[in-house]
Scaffold this active site. Structure first.
Site, mmCIF file in Angstrom:
data_model
loop_
_atom_site.group_PDB
_atom_site.id
_atom_site.type_symbol
_atom_site.label_atom_id
_atom_site.label_comp_id
_atom_site.label_asym_id
_atom_site.label_seq_id
_atom_site.Cartn_x
_atom_site.Cartn_y
_atom_site.Cartn_z
ATOM 1 N N GLN A 83 -8.561 -1.313 12.656
ATOM 2 C CA GLN A 83 -8.938 -2.163 13.781
ATOM 3 C C GLN A 83 -8.527 -3.573 13.366
ATOM 4 O O GLN A 83 -9.213 -4.209 12.575
ATOM 5 C CB GLN A 83 -10.429 -2.043 14.067
ATOM 6 C CG GLN A 83 -10.802 -0.644 14.534
ATOM 7 C CD GLN A 83 -12.279 -0.381 14.443
ATOM 8 O OE1 GLN A 83 -12.869 -0.510 13.381
ATOM 9 N NE2 GLN A 83 -12.875 0.007 15.551
ATOM 10 N N HIS A 94 -12.168 -8.511 7.079
ATOM 11 C CA HIS A 94 -11.367 -8.188 5.897
ATOM 12 C C HIS A 94 -10.636 -6.905 6.264
ATOM 13 O O HIS A 94 -11.271 -5.894 6.587
ATOM 14 C CB HIS A 94 -12.288 -7.970 4.693
ATOM 15 C CG HIS A 94 -11.580 -7.817 3.377
ATOM 16 N ND1 HIS A 94 -12.249 -7.910 2.183
ATOM 17 C CD2 HIS A 94 -10.294 -7.562 3.050
ATOM 18 C CE1 HIS A 94 -11.405 -7.730 1.182
ATOM 19 N NE2 HIS A 94 -10.204 -7.502 1.689
ATOM 20 N N HIS A 96 -9.136 -3.453 6.617
ATOM 21 C CA HIS A 96 -9.531 -2.181 6.021
ATOM 22 C C HIS A 96 -9.039 -1.037 6.893
ATOM 23 O O HIS A 96 -8.900 -1.176 8.094
ATOM 24 C CB HIS A 96 -11.039 -2.088 5.789
ATOM 25 C CG HIS A 96 -11.887 -2.292 7.009
ATOM 26 N ND1 HIS A 96 -12.094 -3.534 7.569
ATOM 27 C CD2 HIS A 96 -12.572 -1.413 7.774
ATOM 28 C CE1 HIS A 96 -12.878 -3.416 8.625
ATOM 29 N NE2 HIS A 96 -13.183 -2.123 8.776
ATOM 30 N N HIS A 98 -9.732 2.968 7.847
ATOM 31 C CA HIS A 98 -10.664 4.091 7.835
ATOM 32 C C HIS A 98 -9.880 5.383 7.641
ATOM 33 O O HIS A 98 -8.880 5.604 8.315
ATOM 34 C CB HIS A 98 -11.415 4.198 9.168
ATOM 35 C CG HIS A 98 -12.312 3.053 9.449
ATOM 36 N ND1 HIS A 98 -13.663 3.101 9.196
ATOM 37 C CD2 HIS A 98 -12.062 1.823 9.970
ATOM 38 C CE1 HIS A 98 -14.204 1.948 9.548
ATOM 39 N NE2 HIS A 98 -13.259 1.160 10.014
#
Length: 166
Positions: A83, A94, A96, A98
């Site tokens: 996202q 930050h 990332h 998933h």
């Protein structure tokens, strides 16, 4: 290991893999067992902010963790999602990624996203291996739970990596 931050949160004990520029950690509120995150060590909000060297390392880390999580959790596939920015639903500033194990019996493919948004409670009755919890039921895990999972995954990942080179 030096202190590892996810935005401004110290997540050092939740990390189960670390490369030169990236790391993988267990999730505070996983959607399913095996839902983990890959994060760059340098705190950047967006994918476009990574250097070329960081980008290569980041994608190599995503690939390694992908292979490992799929094998370890005996998953048929994974959802891999970023996202990127507030408009995309990014909740922590930050970058990332998933990685979420998926199984054929869950039967939804890409339709899982609409189903998750529309009717999370009904989904629980339709899953066999893939049990999705509603947001209200996804309680934060304790630091001890996450540390134990991270330690186990770190050990298993080392074994997995050894088998890749054999």
């Amino acid at each position: 290991m030096s202190k590892v931050l996810f935005s401004n949160f110290n997540v050092t004990s939740q990390v189960f893999y670390r490369s030169k520029y990236s790391y993988a950690l267990v999730n505070l509120k996983p959607i399913v067992n095996g839902h983990v995150l890959v994060v760059p060590l340098r705190v950047v909000s967006r994918l476009k902010e990574l250097t070329k060297e960081e980008s290569i390392d980041y994608m190599e880390t995503v690939q390694l963790v992908h292979q490992f999580i799929e094998k370890y959790y005996n998953a048929d596939g994974l959802n891999i999602a970023i996202q990127d920015g507030n408009a995309a639903g990014q909740s922590v500033p930050h970058l990332h990624t998933h990685l979420i194990p998926r199984y054929y019996p869950d039967g939804y493919g890409d339709g899982i996203y609409a189903k998750l948004e529309d009717n999370e409670q009904k989904l629980e009755n339709n899953y066999k291996k893939f049990k999705v919890l509603s947001d209200e039921d996804r309680k934060p895990r304790t630091l001890e739970e996450m540390t134990a999972e991270a330690e186990n995954l770190a050990k298993e990942l080392e074994t997995f990596k050894g088998n890749l080179t054999s």
